[in-house]
Design an enzyme around this catalytic site. Sequence first.
Site, PDB file in Angstrom:
ATOM      1  N   LYS A  66       0.863  -1.189   0.000  1.00 37.22           N
ATOM      2  CA  LYS A  66       0.000   0.000   0.000  1.00 37.22           C
ATOM      3  C   LYS A  66       0.893   1.230   0.000  1.00 37.22           C
ATOM      4  O   LYS A  66       2.041   1.178   0.429  1.00 37.22           O
ATOM      5  CB  LYS A  66      -0.880   0.004   1.262  1.00 37.22           C
ATOM      6  CG  LYS A  66      -2.079   0.906   1.170  1.00 37.22           C
ATOM      7  CD  LYS A  66      -3.262   0.208   0.523  1.00 37.22           C
ATOM      8  CE  LYS A  66      -4.437   1.126   0.346  1.00 37.22           C
ATOM      9  NZ  LYS A  66      -5.660   0.399  -0.008  1.00 37.22           N
TER      10      LYS A  66
ATOM     11  N   ASP B 112      -7.189   4.353  -4.462  1.00 37.59           N
ATOM     12  CA  ASP B 112      -7.764   4.234  -3.113  1.00 37.59           C
ATOM     13  C   ASP B 112      -8.364   5.620  -2.843  1.00 37.59           C
ATOM     14  O   ASP B 112      -8.582   6.394  -3.793  1.00 37.59           O
ATOM     15  CB  ASP B 112      -6.685   3.882  -2.067  1.00 37.59           C
ATOM     16  CG  ASP B 112      -7.286   3.511  -0.712  1.00 37.59           C
ATOM     17  OD1 ASP B 112      -7.807   2.395  -0.582  1.00 37.59           O
ATOM     18  OD2 ASP B 112      -7.262   4.340   0.224  1.00 37.59           O
TER      19      ASP B 112
HETATM   20  N1  LIG Z   1     -11.356   2.025  -4.633  1.00 39.16           N
HETATM   21  C1  LIG Z   1     -11.191   0.749  -4.421  1.00 39.16           C
HETATM   22  O1  LIG Z   1     -11.107  -0.051  -5.354  1.00 39.16           O
HETATM   23  C2  LIG Z   1     -11.134   0.219  -3.029  1.00 39.16           C
HETATM   24  C3  LIG Z   1     -11.335   1.016  -1.932  1.00 39.16           C
HETATM   25  N2  LIG Z   1     -11.390   0.463  -0.690  1.00 39.16           N
HETATM   26  C4  LIG Z   1     -11.640   1.275   0.492  1.00 39.16           C
HETATM   27  O2  LIG Z   1     -12.923   1.865   0.388  1.00 39.16           O
HETATM   28  C5  LIG Z   1     -12.954   3.111   1.086  1.00 39.16           C
HETATM   29  C6  LIG Z   1     -13.427   4.208   0.149  1.00 39.16           C
HETATM   30  O3  LIG Z   1     -12.508   4.310  -0.932  1.00 39.16           O
HETATM   31  P1  LIG Z   1     -12.896   4.965  -2.339  1.00 39.16           P
HETATM   32  O4  LIG Z   1     -14.357   4.932  -2.521  1.00 39.16           O
HETATM   33  O5  LIG Z   1     -12.016   4.351  -3.343  1.00 39.16           O
HETATM   34  O6  LIG Z   1     -12.390   6.439  -2.118  1.00 39.16           O
HETATM   35  P2  LIG Z   1     -12.971   7.800  -2.709  1.00 39.16           P
HETATM   36  O7  LIG Z   1     -11.902   8.797  -2.539  1.00 39.16           O
HETATM   37  O8  LIG Z   1     -13.559   7.576  -4.044  1.00 39.16           O
HETATM   38  O9  LIG Z   1     -14.156   8.088  -1.697  1.00 39.16           O
HETATM   39  C7  LIG Z   1     -13.914   8.199  -0.321  1.00 39.16           C
HETATM   40  C8  LIG Z   1     -15.215   8.531   0.346  1.00 39.16           C
HETATM   41  O10 LIG Z   1     -15.027   8.524   1.764  1.00 39.16           O
HETATM   42  C9  LIG Z   1     -15.375   9.796   2.290  1.00 39.16           C
HETATM   43  N3  LIG Z   1     -14.415  10.086   3.369  1.00 39.16           N
HETATM   44  C10 LIG Z   1     -13.068  10.107   3.301  1.00 39.16           C
HETATM   45  N4  LIG Z   1     -12.556  10.441   4.484  1.00 39.16           N
HETATM   46  C11 LIG Z   1     -13.605  10.614   5.302  1.00 39.16           C
HETATM   47  C12 LIG Z   1     -13.727  10.959   6.647  1.00 39.16           C
HETATM   48  N5  LIG Z   1     -12.648  11.199   7.399  1.00 39.16           N
HETATM   49  N6  LIG Z   1     -14.981  11.022   7.175  1.00 39.16           N
HETATM   50  C13 LIG Z   1     -16.075  10.768   6.415  1.00 39.16           C
HETATM   51  N7  LIG Z   1     -16.013  10.430   5.119  1.00 39.16           N
HETATM   52  C14 LIG Z   1     -14.791  10.361   4.578  1.00 39.16           C
HETATM   53  C15 LIG Z   1     -15.225  10.761   1.147  1.00 39.16           C
HETATM   54  O11 LIG Z   1     -16.040  11.881   1.324  1.00 39.16           O
HETATM   55  C16 LIG Z   1     -15.707   9.889  -0.017  1.00 39.16           C
HETATM   56  O12 LIG Z   1     -17.090   9.850  -0.057  1.00 39.16           O
HETATM   57  C17 LIG Z   1     -11.560   3.282   1.661  1.00 39.16           C
HETATM   58  O13 LIG Z   1     -11.513   2.724   2.947  1.00 39.16           O
HETATM   59  C18 LIG Z   1     -10.708   2.445   0.724  1.00 39.16           C
HETATM   60  O14 LIG Z   1      -9.495   2.040   1.335  1.00 39.16           O
HETATM   61  C19 LIG Z   1     -11.271  -0.889  -0.504  1.00 39.16           C
HETATM   62  C20 LIG Z   1     -11.063  -1.716  -1.554  1.00 39.16           C
HETATM   63  C21 LIG Z   1     -10.878  -1.221  -2.881  1.00 39.16           C
HETATM   64  O1  LIG Z   2      -6.834  -2.518  -6.846  1.00 39.63           O
HETATM   65  C1  LIG Z   2      -5.879  -2.581  -6.105  1.00 39.63           C
HETATM   66  O2  LIG Z   2      -4.782  -2.988  -6.425  1.00 39.63           O
HETATM   67  C2  LIG Z   2      -5.959  -2.147  -4.662  1.00 39.63           C
HETATM   68  C3  LIG Z   2      -7.289  -1.840  -4.116  1.00 39.63           C
HETATM   69  C4  LIG Z   2      -7.091  -1.436  -2.697  1.00 39.63           C
HETATM   70  O3  LIG Z   2      -6.337  -0.536  -2.406  1.00 39.63           O
HETATM   71  C5  LIG Z   2      -7.758  -2.161  -1.635  1.00 39.63           C
HETATM   72  O4  LIG Z   2      -8.161  -3.305  -1.852  1.00 39.63           O
HETATM   73  O5  LIG Z   2      -7.867  -1.611  -0.523  1.00 39.63           O
END
Ligand SMILES: NC(=O)C1=CN([C@@H]2O[C@H](COP(=O)(O)OP(=O)(O)OC[C@H]3O[C@@H](n4cnc5c(N)ncnc54)[C@H](O)[C@@H]3O)[C@@H](O)[C@H]2O)C=CC1
Ligand SMILES: O=C(O)CCC(=O)C(=O)O
Length: 444
Positions: A126, A166
Amino acid sequence: MSYVDEVIELVVKKNPAEPEFHQAVKEVLESLRLVVEANEEKYRKDALLERLVEPERQFKFRVPWVDDKGQVQVNTGYRVQFNSAIGPYKGGLRLHPSVNLGIIKFLGFEQIFKNSLTGLPIGGGKGGSDFDPKGKSDREVMAFCQSFMTELCKYIGADTDVPAGDIGTGAREIGYMYGQYKRIRGLSEGVLTGKGLSYGGSLARTEATGYGLLYLTQEMLKLNGHELSGKTVAVSGSGNVAIYATQKAQQLGAKVVTVSDSTGWVYDADGIDVDALKEIKEVSRARLTEYKSYRPNSEYHEGRGVWSVKVDIALPCATQNELLLEDAKQLVANGCIAVAEGANMPTTLEATEYLQANGVLFAPGKAANAGGVATSALEMSQNSERLSWSFEEVDARLQRIMVDICHNMADAAERYDVKGNYVAGANIAGFEKVADAMTAQGIV
Ligand SMILES: NC(=O)C1=CN([C@@H]2O[C@H](COP(=O)(O)OP(=O)(O)OC[C@H]3O[C@@H](n4cnc5c(N)ncnc54)[C@H](O)[C@@H]3O)[C@@H](O)[C@H]2O)C=CC1
Ligand SMILES: O=C(O)CCC(=O)C(=O)O
């Protein structure tokens, strides 16, 4: 003292001021007690757990860039290459002001077991930076991404370490980083995933984490005699995971009534309008306050509150430690039957225990959100064979992977006499493969 307790103590002592990393290690090791006890002599002699909690390598670097006023800004970049026992390091890059080494280490540690659960050959890593893309112009984001990649490119490669998106890193940022990697290294290769479709990205990667979350939730409900269709759902967040979780939930017949961002949350009794959400978050990059102009009957509230709404299913999709003990109590009191984590470690340890103790089906992030990284691995396969698969093909593979993960975590829990404890099941199933690979490869 037991071996597990010794290692937890060691982690806290060696990594002070990294509470999220301690939390992730505790959650995993606590649920591995039975497996570790069964193999204690060998694991101790090989220091297997000590090696598991120590990253193979970690980088911390300066990221200078020039803002639109001509002022030089300096951020800190990180990449933690945690464990390569089963394949090249794989995991996203988080761009958020809260990022520090402890947060990247917790995410990297979780990634080891998540990636193992996918059944695909990817190790755990990461990275990220304390850079905040919010409010920055496209040019500023590009300047940051180019500077970040100028350093990061020394440590990554299609067969060594493959970063992705992420929080704060989406298609725009991956595009700028990929362009800079290619410019410096001269290689057109699958060094990043989540790429645009015109330069090696995979169909369905954008949707994969949210869709995968729903495929797994649906299977978990089915295993326990429930169905998703007709259920009311609370989603938190409004980013990549939240948007596509909402979309798939509604396609499968459920109704999502909430979404949130870091300043407030929306309640829409008629079901969240995904097109409006995409317009606000993906196109305008605006606040959720805008949602009311698309849906006048919806409510907008400042602060947090999605877990106070009466729902059958809760899907935390924003960030770590966003579902606390008092939220868990509220969900139980409201008759919630299932929680599945779209985000990484969104539920605190106490909240998780409370939900499980009160009979709520609980799918941990490392299983429930594994669809994103699994589809990233499918993107790597397509890049290696220089082919692109159809949306239907990728989506069908994603569905199979999520159903398999669900059964593997349920079976592992049963094998160790903790039927229905999917936290333990996911940790055990993820760990077994990594431990086996580490043992087979000798003391490295
Ligand atoms: N994008 C991906 O493929 C993956 C993402 N994740 C996890 O999913 C979660 C969301 O990631 P994404 O949707 O990709 O990110 P993103 O940047 O697209 O969205 C993040 C969301 O979380 C909210 N947020 C961020 N910090 C916050 C806080 N302190 N309090 C309240 N809301 C907050 C933002 O407003 C936004 O709605 C994270 O924990 C990330 O690690 C897990 C697996 C894969
Ligand atoms: O697609 C990836 O390689 C990583 C996605 C990711 O950051 C997660 O699973 O939390």
